[in-house]
Motif scaffolding. Structure first.
Motif, PDB file in Angstrom:
ATOM      1  N   VAL A  48       2.136  -0.734  54.428  1.00 50.35           N
ATOM      2  CA  VAL A  48       2.584  -2.042  54.920  1.00 50.35           C
ATOM      3  C   VAL A  48       1.392  -2.885  55.360  1.00 50.35           C
ATOM      4  N   VAL A  49       0.456  -2.250  56.061  1.00 51.23           N
ATOM      5  CA  VAL A  49      -0.761  -2.954  56.467  1.00 51.23           C
ATOM      6  C   VAL A  49      -1.538  -3.423  55.235  1.00 51.23           C
ATOM      7  N   LEU A  73      -0.311  -4.078  52.315  1.00 58.33           N
ATOM      8  CA  LEU A  73       0.441  -5.162  51.689  1.00 58.33           C
ATOM      9  C   LEU A  73       0.187  -6.487  52.404  1.00 58.33           C
ATOM     10  N   MET A  74       0.098  -6.449  53.719  1.00 56.44           N
ATOM     11  CA  MET A  74      -0.184  -7.667  54.488  1.00 56.44           C
ATOM     12  C   MET A  74      -1.593  -8.194  54.203  1.00 56.44           C
ATOM     13  N   GLN A  75      -2.513  -7.280  53.924  1.00 58.22           N
ATOM     14  CA  GLN A  75      -3.890  -7.693  53.653  1.00 58.22           C
ATOM     15  C   GLN A  75      -4.085  -8.239  52.241  1.00 58.22           C
ATOM     16  N   PHE A  85      -2.811 -10.771  50.916  1.00 61.41           N
ATOM     17  CA  PHE A  85      -2.936 -12.230  50.945  1.00 61.41           C
ATOM     18  C   PHE A  85      -4.310 -12.688  51.415  1.00 61.41           C
ATOM     19  N   LEU A  86      -5.102 -11.763  51.973  1.00 58.44           N
ATOM     20  CA  LEU A  86      -6.439 -12.103  52.434  1.00 58.44           C
ATOM     21  C   LEU A  86      -7.503 -11.794  51.389  1.00 58.44           C
ATOM     22  N   LYS A 102      -5.930 -11.131  44.418  1.00 63.52           N
ATOM     23  CA  LYS A 102      -4.653 -10.693  44.990  1.00 63.52           C
ATOM     24  C   LYS A 102      -3.889  -9.771  44.039  1.00 63.52           C
TER      25      LYS A 102
END
Length: 207
Positions: A51-52, A54-56, A58-59, A63
């Motif tokens: 999950v972490v 996946l959130m990263q 976008f950074l 991508k």
């Protein structure tokens, strides 16, 4: 005897089971519960990391590649459960599968913790050795061999199968994993896992 279902009790039994199995003790399998909740708890830490990741996504600059890495990690995380469930049903060991896969999932962390401990101890006690180019490669190889043995042992004990069948099960997991990464390397955008795996050693050797 009433089982200890409190959270501290479950954590204690899980750690005890991991240590016993890691040292080759068959009775360690009895420390794990064969329930969906227990398996979910075993998967939770790995899923949290995903999950972490996946959130990263976008950074990241690329991508698409970052998303592919997360999806591959998810598939690799779930592969042992899928493959082992197939064999457990085929060999008439379905009733033992949940306890086995729970123990096997938790035991993945044993190799990680031992590798981290060995790296830290070497850096503190023998810094000259830890900085040698071959140290990390030797550590990775040793950890890989130990992981192979541990997962083979947990499969043999957890499912009550022969050593040959345990070998077939874990070899199937490894082959399925290699096939996934092979497809990711062949198909666009051509993710090469070896580059990511060797990057820490390259950085350490150049430092």
């Amino acid at each position: 005897m009433i089982p200890d279902t409190s959270k501290p009790g479950v954590i204690r039994r899980t750690l005890q089971g991991m240590l016993l199995l890691a040292s080759g003790r068959r009775d360690g399998i009895a420390c794990f519960d064969g329930t969906l909740d227990a398996f979910g708890a075993a998967l939770a830490p790995q899923l949290a990391f995903l999950v972490v990741g996946l959130m990263q996504v976008f950074l990241q600059t690329d991508k698409i590649m970052a998303l592919i890495k997360v999806l591959l990690s998810l598939c690799v995380t779930l592969l042992p459960a899928v493959v082992s469930h197939f064999y457990a049903q085929r060999w008439g060991r379905g009733a033992l599968w949940l306890r086995y896969i729970t123990a096997a999932t938790w035991c993945n962390w044993v190799v990680v913790l031992i590798s981290l401990a060995a790296t830290l101890l070497a850096a503190l006690l023998f810094p000259a050795i830890a900085q040698q180019p071959g140290f990390m490669a030797a550590l990775v190889m040793t950890a890989a061999v130990y992981e192979l043995w541990l997962q083979w042992f947990v499969a043999r004990v957890g499912l009550g199968i022969s050593g040959g069948r345990a070998f077939v099960l874990y070899a199937s997991v490894l082959l399925a994993t290699l096939a996934l990464y092979g497809l990711a390397a062949l198909l666009p955008p051509h993710y090469k896992v070896l580059t990511d795996l060797l990057q820490p050693m390259i950085v350490m050797n150049n430092s």
